[in-house]
Design an enzyme around this catalytic site. Sequence first.
Site, mmCIF file in Angstrom:
data_model
loop_
_atom_site.group_PDB
_atom_site.id
_atom_site.type_symbol
_atom_site.label_atom_id
_atom_site.label_comp_id
_atom_site.label_asym_id
_atom_site.label_seq_id
_atom_site.Cartn_x
_atom_site.Cartn_y
_atom_site.Cartn_z
ATOM 1 N N HIS A 1 9.836 -8.890 -7.569
ATOM 2 C CA HIS A 1 11.128 -9.298 -8.107
ATOM 3 C C HIS A 1 11.181 -10.774 -8.483
ATOM 4 C CE1 HIS A 1 14.123 -5.876 -7.505
ATOM 5 N NE2 HIS A 1 12.910 -5.352 -7.346
ATOM 6 N N TRP B 1 8.879 8.174 -1.457
ATOM 7 C CA TRP B 1 8.177 8.766 -2.594
ATOM 8 C C TRP B 1 7.047 9.697 -2.130
ATOM 9 C CZ3 TRP B 1 10.069 3.731 -2.975
ATOM 10 C CH2 TRP B 1 10.868 3.446 -4.096
ATOM 11 N N ARG C 1 7.750 -5.957 -2.691
ATOM 12 C CA ARG C 1 8.887 -5.897 -3.602
ATOM 13 C C ARG C 1 9.420 -7.301 -3.899
ATOM 14 N NH1 ARG C 1 14.819 -4.673 -2.684
ATOM 15 N NH2 ARG C 1 15.603 -4.095 -4.728
#
Length: 344
Positions: A104, A243, A100
Amino acid sequence: MSAIRSTFSRTFNKRSLYLLTGATAVVGTAAAYNEYQNNNKRNRPNPKVWGTLAAGTGLHIAECQKKPEDYQKVYNAIATKLRDEDEYDNYIGYGPVLLRLAWHVSGTFEKKDNSGGSFGGTYRFKKEMEDPSNKGLQNGFKFLSSIQEQFPWISHGDLYTLAGVTAIQEMQGPKIPWRAGRVDQTEDLTPDNGRLPDAKGDATYVRNFYKRMNFEDREVVALLGAHSLGKTHYENSGFEGPWGAATNVFSNEYFNNLINEKWEFVKNEAGNMQYNSDKGFMMLPADMALVQDPKYLKIVKEFAKDQDAFFNEFGKAFTKLIENGIEFPKNIKTTVFKTLDEQE
């Protein structure tokens, strides 16, 4: 495959990611560059820190003096630390947060003026680090601090993106071709907050957001497939839950869950609407946009049936993501890293 997964289970104890996307750099030709600086009331940075701009393109020219084997050593140090510190966040491990972070610091690329992207490594500055959309990434930054100390010659942009590549490959994901040469920029070039994606967006929002970074539908669906990893946390994103089940194994489970689970649209404890299944999985509104849009849905079904197709597309799209806005001279070769398992 069973042997690979057995080895993996020793290194990660499954879980974690959050949302994906952003950082930023700057601009185009000399005239565009000056206009950008005037509009933002910034002084022209030291060119030695700024890095070279490719004439007529606005692309940042990568600069690299190290050999591929030097970067393999950095990869190995990150991968080894991932194994050694697998207790992070209830044995989630740091892999998803490193992915991540790479996402980002790359995801604010703006194709219309070649601004943004991973080049400048400006996440290390307070303004970008404290962007609300970057909440939780500080843990990844701290994880990498000892790596930066061990290899002080590597730029922050190179370190962040290489860490993401390491995490993907060590979590049984596809090979990610990587090139070095990003140059640290000064604090005054830190991007304004607000370029990261809204998890509440519908299909139109998702498509327009990724167009800004020059991604087409197939690439968009592939990149969102990284949500096969990890889970959301209320304290970071205002959403909660994983998820899927295999949260530390890079796979196409995300796409199968989108199609096959029974989803209920509910308000969570933070007051945000999310989709929950009876198995304890969740989806963001932006995730469900992929099955609500017929063009996206066709690709979701393909990736659900064919993990190799997903891996192939993701590898290309992720490389594009972390290289947007950068021109790599011919002398900077692509490196495909060996995993720790491959070196044993």
